[in-house]
Enzyme design. Structure first.
Site, mmCIF file in Angstrom:
data_model
loop_
_atom_site.group_PDB
_atom_site.id
_atom_site.type_symbol
_atom_site.label_atom_id
_atom_site.label_comp_id
_atom_site.label_asym_id
_atom_site.label_seq_id
_atom_site.Cartn_x
_atom_site.Cartn_y
_atom_site.Cartn_z
ATOM 1 N N ASN A 170 -0.422 -9.953 26.382
ATOM 2 C CA ASN A 170 -1.276 -9.342 25.360
ATOM 3 C C ASN A 170 -1.192 -7.838 25.575
ATOM 4 O O ASN A 170 -1.793 -7.306 26.500
ATOM 5 C CB ASN A 170 -2.715 -9.865 25.534
ATOM 6 C CG ASN A 170 -3.687 -9.140 24.618
ATOM 7 O OD1 ASN A 170 -3.284 -8.431 23.694
ATOM 8 N ND2 ASN A 170 -4.979 -9.324 24.879
ATOM 9 N N TRP A 171 -0.406 -7.190 24.741
ATOM 10 C CA TRP A 171 -0.152 -5.765 24.970
ATOM 11 C C TRP A 171 -1.360 -4.896 24.629
ATOM 12 O O TRP A 171 -1.409 -3.741 24.989
ATOM 13 C CB TRP A 171 1.044 -5.312 24.114
ATOM 14 C CG TRP A 171 2.375 -5.848 24.599
ATOM 15 C CD1 TRP A 171 2.585 -6.756 25.606
ATOM 16 C CD2 TRP A 171 3.668 -5.494 24.092
ATOM 17 N NE1 TRP A 171 3.917 -7.007 25.757
ATOM 18 C CE2 TRP A 171 4.614 -6.230 24.838
ATOM 19 C CE3 TRP A 171 4.126 -4.644 23.099
ATOM 20 C CZ2 TRP A 171 5.986 -6.134 24.619
ATOM 21 C CZ3 TRP A 171 5.487 -4.551 22.872
ATOM 22 C CH2 TRP A 171 6.415 -5.286 23.625
ATOM 23 N N LYS A 172 -2.277 -5.433 23.876
ATOM 24 C CA LYS A 172 -3.461 -4.677 23.422
ATOM 25 C C LYS A 172 -3.000 -3.421 22.670
ATOM 26 O O LYS A 172 -1.946 -3.436 22.041
ATOM 27 C CB LYS A 172 -4.379 -4.360 24.600
ATOM 28 C CG LYS A 172 -4.750 -5.620 25.379
ATOM 29 C CD LYS A 172 -5.901 -5.449 26.298
ATOM 30 C CE LYS A 172 -6.203 -6.771 26.977
ATOM 31 N NZ LYS A 172 -7.283 -6.698 27.925
ATOM 32 N N HIS B 253 -10.483 -12.794 21.033
ATOM 33 C CA HIS B 253 -10.467 -12.041 22.284
ATOM 34 C C HIS B 253 -11.810 -11.346 22.471
ATOM 35 O O HIS B 253 -12.410 -10.874 21.504
ATOM 36 C CB HIS B 253 -9.326 -11.013 22.275
ATOM 37 C CG HIS B 253 -9.056 -10.462 23.640
ATOM 38 N ND1 HIS B 253 -9.846 -9.492 24.203
ATOM 39 C CD2 HIS B 253 -8.109 -10.778 24.569
ATOM 40 C CE1 HIS B 253 -9.388 -9.229 25.424
ATOM 41 N NE2 HIS B 253 -8.333 -9.998 25.662
ATOM 42 N N GLU C 114 -12.614 -8.550 23.501
ATOM 43 C CA GLU C 114 -12.703 -7.160 23.026
ATOM 44 C C GLU C 114 -12.971 -7.133 21.524
ATOM 45 O O GLU C 114 -13.719 -6.285 21.038
ATOM 46 C CB GLU C 114 -11.410 -6.408 23.374
ATOM 47 C CG GLU C 114 -11.352 -6.065 24.864
ATOM 48 C CD GLU C 114 -9.950 -6.064 25.453
ATOM 49 O OE1 GLU C 114 -8.968 -5.977 24.702
ATOM 50 O OE2 GLU C 114 -9.844 -6.171 26.702
ATOM 51 N N GLU D 296 -11.003 -16.664 29.438
ATOM 52 C CA GLU D 296 -10.965 -15.324 30.006
ATOM 53 C C GLU D 296 -12.384 -14.880 30.333
ATOM 54 O O GLU D 296 -13.118 -14.442 29.440
ATOM 55 C CB GLU D 296 -10.370 -14.340 28.990
ATOM 56 C CG GLU D 296 -8.946 -14.664 28.602
ATOM 57 C CD GLU D 296 -8.209 -13.446 28.056
ATOM 58 O OE1 GLU D 296 -7.123 -13.164 28.544
ATOM 59 O OE2 GLU D 296 -8.753 -12.766 27.164
ATOM 60 N N GLY E 218 -9.307 -6.794 32.902
ATOM 61 C CA GLY E 218 -8.984 -5.388 33.141
ATOM 62 C C GLY E 218 -9.801 -4.757 34.257
ATOM 63 O O GLY E 218 -9.807 -3.540 34.433
ATOM 64 N N SER F 119 -7.181 -10.172 34.795
ATOM 65 C CA SER F 119 -6.602 -9.620 36.018
ATOM 66 C C SER F 119 -5.644 -10.587 36.715
ATOM 67 O O SER F 119 -5.607 -10.672 37.951
ATOM 68 C CB SER F 119 -7.708 -9.178 36.987
ATOM 69 O OG SER F 119 -8.490 -8.172 36.381
#
Ligand code: PGA
Length: 661
Positions: free
Chosen positions: A416-418, A503, A505, A575, A581, A621
């Site tokens: 997941n490159w975000k 997600h 975020e 997650e 992160g 992570s």
């Protein structure tokens, strides 16, 4: 609008539409001939011509009645929800357009929406159809709210039974007479009162335009209605169209009437030449009276039909397909009169033929579904769990899993490159990864999920046998004026096969609720994308011991309206938000505990087999140094990798965790 309120509103919408369609389909099926006359009017206005043998209006009447009834049943039972919502919308749009034309041009009198059951003015029809259209639009926006009352495997049976029932019922109504007479000339109606009202309180709709003339043009209405003798009327709107098969029977009935003191007439709208021809060829000696064509079609839905009057009251009616048999003992004077409520009883019987098997089917199918679910929850292998290694020591005793050993379900490592990487950097990274993985084949599925702008450039350079492409998001709307959004169809058109949804975020920073996510999931699946659906609790929730509750609610809120087939295209990613992160990984045991819980929840909803085949990734992570330990857990089927997916070597290190040491 809150989730609960939305659900209630949507159920009301669905039931209102369902009841309307069932009612309008059924009342048309009670009297398909009546509805075919209305369709004929529409076809004439539209200048559509067709050969007589086609009986186009009747074919259309039967088709429309059946389609409306079946659609109504689909709505009520929550079957094939997306298809039903689309079909309902299309039908309501067509109805709305027709009703606008009715208001502007008044081409026909009375729209015929509810057959002959309810007459609406053009404006009432328009209002009704605007409301139905609004409801259909609402349904289209949330088609999945209803839980199907019948499990998927049984739905074809319910559909088939409904189609056959309503079709046979329609044909019965065409062959015999309507079981409910919606018009004035029903059994029990007093024609004397209707034509020569003596009461002051008579309502306008009770007044009839019944009028008959003899062949010389003299009005014979009063003589007919005030005759002391019982009167048999052969009603043949047009002799040229009348069924020829019963002419001999009519002669016999004529003789019987004359022998038994009955008056008998044939009422027709045919020209005298046709009357003469009919008498000549059929040996008909009964007298003829002339009446209006529409009046005769309204009086009886058969050509010819038979009607018995006594003291001006309609006592019985017969279709030409079940005229009373003269040899039959039942053709005696008393039995000629209809049994009160006879048709009501037949109708009830017919309805029972539909309702009882349907109820049985619904109950049985749900019983079997319940049993299957129970089996899915049956902790048969829970014993294995206890006997098993330390892996399971920490498992909450309430967690039920179906298998402890690693199964053959797909293992996937997804990046997941975000919001990282320019186009050039992204293309370079994808190229590098592709080369590495082509040279050293991975032991698991690999997906890279990139920002939208990379997709089209990266897609052609990937060898999809080793690495697949996905997006990080898609819109909750199909298409249109949503500036800045990218739809599922657009994602799919780039060559991408996956999309990450839910997600943390996006939930936290962009206010994505379970409802919005449900829409996104539905659209992604409808456009052929596979979904990596993220779930997970925040730190406070874990500290309060609420992680299971939170995760279960996230699953339920967005995914539980899916069918098992749709769910097969979902990959779950657990997650824990506190691990994303932050460098703080959940321990392998914490991950396993939650993954086992998730799998058990899926088993409860979709059954053990689906749960067993669902890929559940861990994310948060995850790096080359901890991937092996995490992936060794029986319910961890790979990872969703953020930071560590931005460097080819790190990502490859995680992918290699699936390789034997
Ligand atoms: P992370 O992110 O690996 O950087 O923790 C994972 C994710 O957000 O999907």
């Amino acid at each position: 609008m809150s989730d609960r309120l939305l659900k209630i509103v949507m159920h009301v919408v669905r039931l209102m539409l369902g009841c309307t369609f069932v009612l309008s389909g059924f009342v048309k099926a009670v009297d398909p001939k009546g509805f075919s006359y209305k369709i004929d009017e529409y076809l004439q206005v539209a200048n559509v011509s067709f050969p007589d043998w086609m009986s186009l209006p009747l074919v259309l009447a039967v088709t429309i009645s059946c389609a409306e009834f079946v659609l109504g049943i689909y709505l009520l039972l929550g079957l094939r929800r997306r298809f039903t919502a689309v079909a309902t919308l299309i039908v309501c749009m067509v109805f709305a357009i027709i009703s606008v034309l009715l208001v502007i041009f008044h081409p026909v009198h009375d729209c015929g929406c509810f057959g002959e059951f309810i007459s609406l003015t053009d404006v009432q029809t328009l209002l009704k159809n605007v409301v139905l259209l609004a409801l259909a639009i609402l349904l289209m926006r949330n088609p999945q709210v209803a839980k199907p009352l019948v499990p998927e495997g049984w739905q074809w049976f319910v559909s088939l039974y409904t189609c056959v029932f309503i079709f046979v019922f329609c044909l019965r109504s065409v062959y015999y007479l309507p079981l409910i007479d919606f018009r004035q000339y029903k059994i029990g109606a007093n024609l004397r009162d209707m034509v020569f009202p003596s009461r002051e309180d008579i309502k306008p709709e009770e007044i009839s335009d019944f009028m008959v003339l003899d062949t010389l043009g003299e009005d014979q209405t009063a003589q007919l209605l005030f005759d002391d003798k019982p009167t048999m009327l052969i009603v043949a709107p047009l002799l040229s169209d009348a069924s020829q098969g019963v002419t001999e029977q009519l002669v016999v009935i004529d003789d019987w009437c004359k022998d038994n003191g009955y008056a008998i007439y044939c009422l027709t709208a045919s020209p005298l030449a046709d009357v003469r021809e009919w008498c000549y060829y059929n040996d008909a000696r009964y007298p003829f009276l002339i009446a209006d064509h529409t009046l005769l079609k309204t009086m009886i839905r058969s050509n010819p039909g038979l009607m018995l009057l006594r003291d001006g009251v309609i006592r019985n009616k017969w279709s030409c397909n079940n005229l009373p048999e003269i040899e039959d003992a039942s053709f005696d004077e008393k039995k000629l009169e209809a049994e009160a409520g006879g048709n009501g009883k037949i109708l009830l019987k017919i309805l029972m033929w539909y309702l009882l098997p349907m109820l049985l089917m619904i109950m049985l199918s749900n019983l079997i579904r319940g049993k299957k679910k129970k089996n899915a929850q049956n902790p048969k292998v829970f014993d294995d769990l206890k006997e098993d290694s330390n892996d399971t020591d920490d498992l909450n005793n309430n967690i039920i899993t179906t298998k402890k050993t690693k199964t053959m379900r797909k293992k996937i490592v997804a990046g997941n490159w975000k919001m990282n990487m320019t186009l050039q950097e992204g293309v370079a990274l994808a190229k590098e990864l592709n080369e590495i993985l082509v040279a050293d084949k991975p032991n698991c599925g690999v997906v890279i999920c990139t920002p939208f702008i990379h997709l089209a450039s990266i897609a052609p350079m990937l060898d999809t046998s080793v690495i697949k492409l996905g997006a990080e998001n898609c819109a909750d709307k199909e298409k249109g004026a949503y500036t800045g959004e990218v739809s599922a169809a657009m994602v799919k058109s780039t060559g991408a096969e996956y999309v990450i949804l839910g997600h943390s975020e996006r939930r936290a920073y962009y206010g994505e609720t379970p409802e919005i996510l449900k829409e996104k999931v539905n659209l992604a699946l409808a456009n052929g994308l596979k979904v990596i659906f993220c779930i997970g609790e925040v730190l406070e929730e874990r500290e309060a011991g609420k992680q299971n509750e939170v995760v279960a609610a996230q699953l339920k809120g967005s995914l539980y309206d899916l069918t098992a087939e749709q769910f097969a295209n979902i990959v779950l990613a657990y997650e824990p938000v506190w691990a994303i992160g932050t460098g703080k990984t959940a321990t392998a045991d914490q991950a396993e505990e939650m993954h086992a819980f998730i799998r058990a929840e899926i088993a409860k909803q979709f059954g053990a087999e689906v749960a067993e085949n669902t890929t559940i990734q861990y994310g948060g992570s995850c790096k080359p140094s901890n991937a092996k330990e995490l992936f060794a857990k029986p319910d961890v089927d790979g990872g969703l990798i953020g930071g560590a997916s931005l460097k080819a070597a790190d990502f490859k290190g995680i992918i290699d965790a699936w390789k034997p040491a």
